[in-house]
Motif scaffolding. Structure first.
Motif, PDB file in Angstrom:
ATOM      1  N   HIS A 295       0.876  -1.218   0.051  1.00 38.43           N
ATOM      2  CA  HIS A 295      -0.087   0.074  -0.033  1.00 38.43           C
ATOM      3  C   HIS A 295       0.959   1.171  -0.048  1.00 38.43           C
ATOM      4  CE1 HIS A 295      -3.626   2.560   0.721  1.00 38.43           C
ATOM      5  NE2 HIS A 295      -2.845   3.128   1.653  1.00 38.43           N
ATOM      6  N   ALA A 296       0.689   2.012  -0.885  1.00 35.43           N
ATOM      7  CA  ALA A 296       1.102   3.457  -1.093  1.00 35.43           C
ATOM      8  C   ALA A 296       0.425   4.638  -0.904  1.00 35.43           C
ATOM      9  CB  ALA A 296       1.733   3.590  -2.445  1.00 35.43           C
ATOM     10  N   PRO A 297       0.927   5.662  -0.110  1.00 36.46           N
ATOM     11  CA  PRO A 297       2.523   5.770  -0.199  1.00 36.46           C
ATOM     12  C   PRO A 297       2.893   5.472   1.030  1.00 36.46           C
ATOM     13  CG  PRO A 297       1.233   7.870   0.589  1.00 36.46           C
ATOM     14  CD  PRO A 297       0.077   6.992   0.061  1.00 36.46           C
ATOM     15  N   CYS A 298       2.074   4.763   2.054  1.00 28.49           N
ATOM     16  CA  CYS A 298       2.943   4.336   3.222  1.00 28.49           C
ATOM     17  C   CYS A 298       2.258   3.442   3.984  1.00 28.49           C
ATOM     18  CB  CYS A 298       3.355   5.380   4.183  1.00 28.49           C
ATOM     19  SG  CYS A 298       2.165   6.521   4.781  1.00 28.49           S
ATOM     20  N   ASN A 299       2.482   2.582   4.866  1.00 28.75           N
ATOM     21  CA  ASN A 299       1.684   1.589   5.450  1.00 28.75           C
ATOM     22  C   ASN A 299       2.437   1.212   6.915  1.00 28.75           C
ATOM     23  OD1 ASN A 299       3.500  -0.845   5.027  1.00 28.75           O
ATOM     24  ND2 ASN A 299       3.192  -0.065   3.009  1.00 28.75           N
ATOM     25  N   PHE A 300       1.744   0.502   7.693  1.00 28.74           N
ATOM     26  CA  PHE A 300       2.170   0.224   8.734  1.00 28.74           C
ATOM     27  C   PHE A 300       3.143  -0.808   8.944  1.00 28.74           C
ATOM     28  CE2 PHE A 300      -1.952   1.349  10.809  1.00 28.74           C
ATOM     29  CZ  PHE A 300      -1.766   2.442  11.359  1.00 28.74           C
ATOM     30  N   VAL A 301       3.127  -1.773   7.775  1.00 26.11           N
ATOM     31  CA  VAL A 301       4.076  -2.807   7.753  1.00 26.11           C
ATOM     32  C   VAL A 301       5.494  -2.298   7.608  1.00 26.11           C
ATOM     33  CG1 VAL A 301       4.723  -4.974   6.605  1.00 26.11           C
ATOM     34  CG2 VAL A 301       2.229  -4.559   7.127  1.00 26.11           C
ATOM     35  N   GLU A 302       5.780  -1.482   6.912  1.00 25.04           N
ATOM     36  CA  GLU A 302       7.257  -1.167   6.257  1.00 25.04           C
ATOM     37  C   GLU A 302       7.585  -0.439   7.406  1.00 25.04           C
ATOM     38  OE1 GLU A 302       6.531   1.729   3.006  1.00 25.04           O
ATOM     39  OE2 GLU A 302       5.306   3.011   4.035  1.00 25.04           O
TER      40      GLU A 302
END
Length: 176
Positions: free
Chosen positions: A156-163
């Motif tokens: 998921h972009a532009p950001c997500n919890f996993v990254e």
């Protein structure tokens, strides 16, 4: 460049004085959605509306390296027995303030001004995400389908919890 999906371990805690495994529809809903999205249901339990029991269960799961996120359902309302939010805040290191706001926006589209009665909240402790969701099946569906399924997807972009998971507990690690 495309990213690969990264499954995470998610625990589900139902907070209720009356629910059992046989009639825990909200817990069932979350468990089914977690697995359908490709994540692991790492643990599942039911506890009563007791602040100390809820926070103890949260702490146990935070300490479990197989659990990356905890979803609780129930106890986020305004009555005297609704203590899930307080139990969550007993263990949070950081609160994810915008989760409650985004959840309210999603809820407003479904239930109108009744959305003000929810105290859905989220935070981080010990490198684990924690989300306190209302006890209604509809609210659990909305939280998962509209917010969490996306934020728990590494693609998921532009950001997500996993990254950012690898950095959630960086303040706990020893500096070199």
């Amino acid at each position: 460049m495309s990213k690969d999906f990264i499954p995470i371990g998610i625990a589900v805690l139902t907070v209720s004085d009356t629910r059992t495994a046989a009639d825990d529809r909200s817990g069932d809903t979350l468990a089914a959605r977690i697995e359908a999205a490709g994540h692991r249901l790492a643990a599942r339990a039911i506890t009563t509306d007791d602040r100390d029991r809820i926070s103890a269960q949260l702490r146990d799961w935070i300490a479990d390296p197989k659990i990356d996120a905890i979803l609780t359902t129930g106890g986020t309302g305004l009555t005297g027995r609704d203590v899930t939010v307080e139990a969550h805040r007993d263990v949070y290191e950081k609160e994810i303030d915008a989760f409650g706001t985004v959840f309210t926006i999603v809820s407003m589209q479904k239930i109108g001004t009744s959305a003000v009665q929810s105290r859905a909240t989220a935070g981080v402790a010990g490198g684990t995400y924690l989300f306190a969701l209302p006890g209604s099946t509809g609210a659990c569906k909305d939280a998962w389908d509209e917010i969490l399924v996306h934020q728990f997807d590494y693609r998921h972009a532009p950001c997500n919890f996993v990254e950012i998971m690898p950095r959630l507990d960086e303040h706990l690690r020893r500096k070199k």
